[in-house]
Design a protein around this motif. Sequence first.
Motif, PDB file in Angstrom:
ATOM      1  N   ALA A  45       0.845  -1.200   0.000  1.00 17.50           N
ATOM      2  CA  ALA A  45       0.000   0.000   0.000  1.00 17.50           C
ATOM      3  C   ALA A  45       0.877   1.245   0.000  1.00 17.50           C
ATOM      4  O   ALA A  45       1.936   1.276   0.619  1.00 17.50           O
ATOM      5  CB  ALA A  45      -0.905  -0.009   1.221  1.00 17.50           C
ATOM      6  N   ALA A  46       0.415   2.257  -0.685  1.00 20.39           N
ATOM      7  CA  ALA A  46       1.132   3.534  -0.715  1.00 20.39           C
ATOM      8  C   ALA A  46       0.867   4.300   0.577  1.00 20.39           C
ATOM      9  O   ALA A  46      -0.173   4.140   1.220  1.00 20.39           O
ATOM     10  CB  ALA A  46       0.668   4.361  -1.911  1.00 20.39           C
ATOM     11  N   ASP A  47       1.797   5.131   0.954  1.00 19.63           N
ATOM     12  CA  ASP A  47       1.691   5.959   2.153  1.00 19.63           C
ATOM     13  C   ASP A  47       0.394   6.763   2.120  1.00 19.63           C
ATOM     14  O   ASP A  47       0.118   7.486   1.166  1.00 19.63           O
ATOM     15  CB  ASP A  47       2.899   6.902   2.212  1.00 19.63           C
ATOM     16  CG  ASP A  47       2.876   7.833   3.414  1.00 19.63           C
ATOM     17  OD1 ASP A  47       2.036   7.653   4.320  1.00 19.63           O
ATOM     18  OD2 ASP A  47       3.705   8.764   3.450  1.00 19.63           O
ATOM     19  N   GLY A  48      -0.430   6.607   3.148  1.00 20.66           N
ATOM     20  CA  GLY A  48      -1.650   7.392   3.281  1.00 20.66           C
ATOM     21  C   GLY A  48      -2.809   6.967   2.403  1.00 20.66           C
ATOM     22  O   GLY A  48      -3.860   7.602   2.436  1.00 20.66           O
ATOM     23  N   ASP A  49      -2.679   5.893   1.638  1.00 18.57           N
ATOM     24  CA  ASP A  49      -3.752   5.442   0.742  1.00 18.57           C
ATOM     25  C   ASP A  49      -4.860   4.797   1.569  1.00 18.57           C
ATOM     26  O   ASP A  49      -4.656   3.748   2.177  1.00 18.57           O
ATOM     27  CB  ASP A  49      -3.199   4.454  -0.283  1.00 18.57           C
ATOM     28  CG  ASP A  49      -4.203   4.100  -1.367  1.00 18.57           C
ATOM     29  OD1 ASP A  49      -5.380   4.512  -1.268  1.00 18.57           O
ATOM     30  OD2 ASP A  49      -3.798   3.415  -2.325  1.00 18.57           O
ATOM     31  N   THR A  50      -6.038   5.408   1.591  1.00 19.22           N
ATOM     32  CA  THR A  50      -7.160   4.891   2.376  1.00 19.22           C
ATOM     33  C   THR A  50      -7.994   3.866   1.617  1.00 19.22           C
ATOM     34  O   THR A  50      -8.876   3.244   2.199  1.00 19.22           O
ATOM     35  CB  THR A  50      -8.070   6.033   2.852  1.00 19.22           C
ATOM     36  OG1 THR A  50      -8.600   6.710   1.716  1.00 19.22           O
ATOM     37  CG2 THR A  50      -7.305   7.006   3.750  1.00 19.22           C
ATOM     38  N   THR A  51      -7.718   3.712   0.314  1.00 19.68           N
ATOM     39  CA  THR A  51      -8.400   2.697  -0.493  1.00 19.68           C
ATOM     40  C   THR A  51      -7.356   1.996  -1.377  1.00 19.68           C
ATOM     41  O   THR A  51      -7.375   2.135  -2.607  1.00 19.68           O
ATOM     42  CB  THR A  51      -9.514   3.315  -1.372  1.00 19.68           C
ATOM     43  OG1 THR A  51      -8.930   4.272  -2.248  1.00 19.68           O
ATOM     44  CG2 THR A  51     -10.609   3.953  -0.525  1.00 19.68           C
ATOM     45  N   PRO A  52      -6.446   1.240  -0.767  1.00 18.53           N
ATOM     46  CA  PRO A  52      -5.377   0.612  -1.545  1.00 18.53           C
ATOM     47  C   PRO A  52      -5.913  -0.427  -2.525  1.00 18.53           C
ATOM     48  O   PRO A  52      -6.915  -1.084  -2.260  1.00 18.53           O
ATOM     49  CB  PRO A  52      -4.491  -0.036  -0.482  1.00 18.53           C
ATOM     50  CG  PRO A  52      -5.387  -0.237   0.680  1.00 18.53           C
ATOM     51  CD  PRO A  52      -6.371   0.887   0.653  1.00 18.53           C
ATOM     52  N   SER A  53      -5.237  -0.549  -3.644  1.00 16.83           N
ATOM     53  CA  SER A  53      -5.640  -1.498  -4.677  1.00 16.83           C
ATOM     54  C   SER A  53      -5.126  -2.899  -4.348  1.00 16.83           C
ATOM     55  O   SER A  53      -3.995  -3.069  -3.913  1.00 16.83           O
ATOM     56  CB  SER A  53      -5.092  -1.075  -6.043  1.00 16.83           C
ATOM     57  OG  SER A  53      -5.400  -2.064  -7.014  1.00 16.83           O
ATOM     58  N   VAL A  54      -5.986  -3.890  -4.591  1.00 20.71           N
ATOM     59  CA  VAL A  54      -5.595  -5.293  -4.450  1.00 20.71           C
ATOM     60  C   VAL A  54      -5.568  -5.972  -5.822  1.00 20.71           C
ATOM     61  O   VAL A  54      -5.597  -7.192  -5.919  1.00 20.71           O
ATOM     62  CB  VAL A  54      -6.522  -6.052  -3.471  1.00 20.71           C
ATOM     63  CG1 VAL A  54      -6.328  -5.558  -2.049  1.00 20.71           C
ATOM     64  CG2 VAL A  54      -7.981  -5.934  -3.885  1.00 20.71           C
ATOM     65  N   ALA A  55      -5.487  -5.153  -6.877  1.00 24.54           N
ATOM     66  CA  ALA A  55      -5.439  -5.701  -8.236  1.00 24.54           C
ATOM     67  C   ALA A  55      -4.192  -6.569  -8.391  1.00 24.54           C
ATOM     68  O   ALA A  55      -3.078  -6.123  -8.137  1.00 24.54           O
ATOM     69  CB  ALA A  55      -5.414  -4.575  -9.269  1.00 24.54           C
ATOM     70  N   GLY A  56      -4.393  -7.810  -8.764  1.00 27.67           N
ATOM     71  CA  GLY A  56      -3.279  -8.712  -9.029  1.00 27.67           C
ATOM     72  C   GLY A  56      -2.599  -9.284  -7.801  1.00 27.67           C
ATOM     73  O   GLY A  56      -1.548  -9.903  -7.913  1.00 27.67           O
ATOM     74  N   CYS A  57      -3.171  -9.072  -6.610  1.00 25.76           N
ATOM     75  CA  CYS A  57      -2.541  -9.640  -5.412  1.00 25.76           C
ATOM     76  C   CYS A  57      -3.605 -10.140  -4.438  1.00 25.76           C
ATOM     77  O   CYS A  57      -4.762  -9.751  -4.515  1.00 25.76           O
ATOM     78  CB  CYS A  57      -1.632  -8.631  -4.733  1.00 25.76           C
ATOM     79  SG  CYS A  57      -2.461  -7.169  -4.109  1.00 25.76           S
ATOM     80  N   THR A  58      -3.192 -10.995  -3.540  1.00 24.75           N
ATOM     81  CA  THR A  58      -4.080 -11.473  -2.481  1.00 24.75           C
ATOM     82  C   THR A  58      -3.527 -11.116  -1.102  1.00 24.75           C
ATOM     83  O   THR A  58      -4.201 -11.275  -0.106  1.00 24.75           O
ATOM     84  CB  THR A  58      -4.287 -12.991  -2.564  1.00 24.75           C
ATOM     85  OG1 THR A  58      -3.009 -13.629  -2.583  1.00 24.75           O
ATOM     86  CG2 THR A  58      -5.077 -13.374  -3.813  1.00 24.75           C
ATOM     87  N   VAL A  59      -2.288 -10.658  -1.080  1.00 29.65           N
ATOM     88  CA  VAL A  59      -1.658 -10.207   0.162  1.00 29.65           C
ATOM     89  C   VAL A  59      -1.256  -8.750  -0.049  1.00 29.65           C
ATOM     90  O   VAL A  59      -0.666  -8.410  -1.068  1.00 29.65           O
ATOM     91  CB  VAL A  59      -0.405 -11.050   0.503  1.00 29.65           C
ATOM     92  CG1 VAL A  59       0.291 -10.502   1.735  1.00 29.65           C
ATOM     93  CG2 VAL A  59      -0.784 -12.515   0.695  1.00 29.65           C
ATOM     94  N   ILE A  60      -1.604  -7.893   0.912  1.00 21.69           N
ATOM     95  CA  ILE A  60      -1.209  -6.492   0.816  1.00 21.69           C
ATOM     96  C   ILE A  60      -0.522  -6.090   2.120  1.00 21.69           C
ATOM     97  O   ILE A  60      -1.048  -6.332   3.207  1.00 21.69           O
ATOM     98  CB  ILE A  60      -2.398  -5.566   0.479  1.00 21.69           C
ATOM     99  CG1 ILE A  60      -1.925  -4.135   0.259  1.00 21.69           C
ATOM    100  CG2 ILE A  60      -3.503  -5.672   1.488  1.00 21.69           C
ATOM    101  CD1 ILE A  60      -2.924  -3.255  -0.462  1.00 21.69           C
TER     102      ILE A  60
END
Length: 135
Positions: A45-60
């Motif tokens: 996740a990017a710094d401060g991202d309140t809606t991080p993308s899970v495109a192409g991953c299952t672990v963030i």
Amino acid sequence: MNLTSTGVLTLVNDATLDNSTNGTLVVTEPTISLQGAIDTSVCTAADGDTTPSVAGCTVIEFPANTGATAITDLDDPVVGAIYILIGTSATNSPTIADGANFKLNGTTWTGGVDESLMLYCQADNDYIELSRSAN
């Protein structure tokens, strides 16, 4: 065995592998057996991202944030997928509150160092907690 021009492979007993839609592999057979390690893709996740993308991953993974970060949704989810969220820093760890898009067992999850949260995506913007760690 039959392979169609659209990429559908039919095996014995009508077991079908279909990779013709959005890169999704569909197996229409009641049992799937996998041997060996299952490779999962990890996003950060990017710094401060309140809606991080899970495109192409299952672990963030959630690194340090420069300020308080309350996660309100996950972008680009796949309905029916299970996502694992992992905190990797104690500096402004992300939080997720119960309610709205997240149905949690507790009131709030805080993604501190080595804390994890496993979510089932019931529908876009609708996640149900399956488990969490308290390390």
